[in-house]
Write a protein that holds these residues in place. Structure first.
Motif, PDB file in Angstrom:
ATOM      1  N   GLY A   1       2.304   1.535  -3.398  1.00  0.00           N
ATOM      2  CA  GLY A   1       1.204   1.830  -4.329  1.00  0.00           C
ATOM      3  C   GLY A   1       1.210   0.965  -5.571  1.00  0.00           C
ATOM      4  O   GLY A   1       1.222   1.467  -6.696  1.00  0.00           O
TER       5      GLY A   1
ATOM      6  N   GLN B   1       0.827  -1.203   0.000  1.00  0.00           N
ATOM      7  CA  GLN B   1       0.000   0.000   0.000  1.00  0.00           C
ATOM      8  C   GLN B   1       0.865   1.259   0.000  1.00  0.00           C
ATOM      9  O   GLN B   1       0.558   2.247  -0.674  1.00  0.00           O
ATOM     10  CB  GLN B   1      -0.933   0.004   1.223  1.00  0.00           C
TER      11      GLN B   1
ATOM     12  N   THR C   1       0.517  -6.925  -9.961  1.00  0.00           N
ATOM     13  CA  THR C   1      -0.640  -7.719  -9.543  1.00  0.00           C
ATOM     14  C   THR C   1      -0.821  -8.995 -10.361  1.00  0.00           C
ATOM     15  O   THR C   1      -1.427  -9.954  -9.885  1.00  0.00           O
ATOM     16  CB  THR C   1      -1.933  -6.884  -9.614  1.00  0.00           C
TER      17      THR C   1
ATOM     18  N   ASP D   1      -1.067  -1.798  -5.998  1.00  0.00           N
ATOM     19  CA  ASP D   1      -2.297  -2.586  -6.129  1.00  0.00           C
ATOM     20  C   ASP D   1      -3.053  -2.323  -7.424  1.00  0.00           C
ATOM     21  O   ASP D   1      -3.953  -3.079  -7.787  1.00  0.00           O
ATOM     22  CB  ASP D   1      -3.212  -2.333  -4.927  1.00  0.00           C
ATOM     23  N   ASN D   2      -2.704  -1.250  -8.146  1.00  0.00           N
ATOM     24  CA  ASN D   2      -3.358  -0.955  -9.429  1.00  0.00           C
ATOM     25  C   ASN D   2      -2.398  -1.134 -10.609  1.00  0.00           C
ATOM     26  O   ASN D   2      -2.668  -0.658 -11.702  1.00  0.00           O
ATOM     27  CB  ASN D   2      -3.909   0.473  -9.427  1.00  0.00           C
ATOM     28  N   LYS D   3      -1.293  -1.831 -10.386  1.00  0.00           N
ATOM     29  CA  LYS D   3      -0.279  -1.991 -11.433  1.00  0.00           C
ATOM     30  C   LYS D   3      -0.188  -3.468 -11.839  1.00  0.00           C
ATOM     31  O   LYS D   3       0.331  -4.288 -11.082  1.00  0.00           O
ATOM     32  CB  LYS D   3       1.070  -1.472 -10.953  1.00  0.00           C
ATOM     33  N   PRO D   4      -0.668  -3.824 -13.043  1.00  0.00           N
ATOM     34  CA  PRO D   4      -0.632  -5.225 -13.481  1.00  0.00           C
ATOM     35  C   PRO D   4       0.785  -5.792 -13.580  1.00  0.00           C
ATOM     36  O   PRO D   4       0.950  -7.011 -13.525  1.00  0.00           O
ATOM     37  CB  PRO D   4      -1.328  -5.197 -14.848  1.00  0.00           C
TER      38      PRO D   4
END
Length: 335
Positions: free
Chosen positions: A293, A290, A301, A295-298
């Motif tokens: 940052g 977190q 992820t 969690d929105n990066k493929p």
């Protein structure tokens, strides 16, 4: 005449202050004498040597600059790197929006490799596979041999595979760089501000020929800082033994950071080698997903089965300050 000579310097300072106010700039109050550390101090933007070392759709420009410190010493910012050195191998793409190589799994990425990517260190060694996500850039050495560098110096965010053949024990040494758009000032145009001091972070997993994890990034790794910026107030930076601390420094965004300071330390010539003594270096600091940052990066992820395994979760690591420290060297020995 004597009275005029005494008054003239005061008048000059007043006129300079007036001119500064008219130009919309603010005088920096901190005196260089307030800094008590071992770094070389520069102030203001660096001279741009290369405007952008890599082109990528939707990617930020990645400049290389030359910062001249107050003592006259010259420093490459954000770091001296081998990105354009053809003798230093690139890592293989795990996920890279810039090249459109966007694998959905590590297995799919590994099947695409033909073996020519493997760097041989020991002929009788075993093949080790490293999975790396770095914000923003890394260069990896094994026992002093370059085995892989990041394919993207700044953005878009990508992840990589590095393979090498080596015998245990072996030493991993990595140069990590949080790139900068504002050369010499450790910041970028982001979140509505011209000078936003972005953050770094690196996570890696190393697997042996049996596909078993033999090392992950965590606080057992060593980490040392070599470039810190931007600093609005030099007195906030301190040192405790080999710790180079900036935890008390202001990290707020700004619309004008052109007078901010930067700290530079010389990197040891043999930091990449297994023989280098890092025993006095600080341990690395762990950071959560977190905080970094991702969690929105493929590029991250898509591979949580590699980086976030329940039994051996790899941690994001950096120096003590993931925001202001822009060049960090980390080391770890696999036994």
């Amino acid at each position: 005449m004597k009275n005029i000579q005494k008054i003239t310097p005061v008048l000059i300072l007043a006129l300079l202050s007036l001119a500064a106010c008219k130009n919309g700039t603010k005088a920096v109050q901190t005196n260089i004498e307030q800094y008590k550390g071992t770094a070389n101090v520069s102030q203001g933007p660096a001279e741009i040597l290369t405007k952008n070392i890599f082109e990528c759709d939707r990617g930020r420009k990645a400049p290389i600059g030359k910062a001249t410190a107050l003592d006259g010493s010259v420093w490459t910012v954000p770091a001296e790197v081998n990105f354009s050195n053809t003798d230093f191998p690139f890592a293989s793409d795990l996920y890279n929006p810039c090249t459109k190589v966007e694998f959905k799994s590590a297995d799919e990425a590994l099947k695409a490799l033909d073996g020519s990517d493997i760097v041989e260190i020991d002929a009788d060694g075993e093949i080790i596979t490293a999975f790396v996500f770095a914000d923003n850039y890394f260069e990896m050495y094994i026992n002093g041999t370059p085995v892989g560098k990041d394919n993207v110096p700044f953005t878009e965010f990508n992840s990589n595979i590095v393979r090498f053949k080596v015998k245990k024990p072996f030493t991993i040494a990595m140069k990590l760089v949080d790139w900068e758009e504002n050369s010499g000032l450790g910041s970028e145009n982001n979140r509505g501000k011209a000078f936003h001091p972005g953050d770094g972070g690196m996570v890696a997993v190393f697997k042996d020929a049996k596909n078993e994890i033999i090392a992950t990034t965590n606080s057992n790794w060593k980490a040392q800082t070599f470039y810190t910026a931007p600093l609005k107030d030099l007195s906030c930076a301190t040192e405790k033994g080999t710790l180079r601390l900036s935890e008390n420094c202001n990290t707020e965004d700004s619309d004008d950071g052109t007078t901010y300071y930067a700290l530079h330390w010389k990197t040891p010539s043999d930091w990449q080698t297994a023989a280098f003594d890092d025993s006095e270096w600080p341990n690395s600091t762990e950071f959560s997903n977190q905080t970094i940052g991702v969690d929105n990066k493929p590029s991250y992820t898509n591979f949580t089965d590699i980086f976030d395994t329940t039994a051996n979760d790899a941690k994001f690591i950096w120096s003590t300050n993931v925001i202001l420290d822009n060049e960090v060297i980390v080391r770890y020995t696999v036994k």
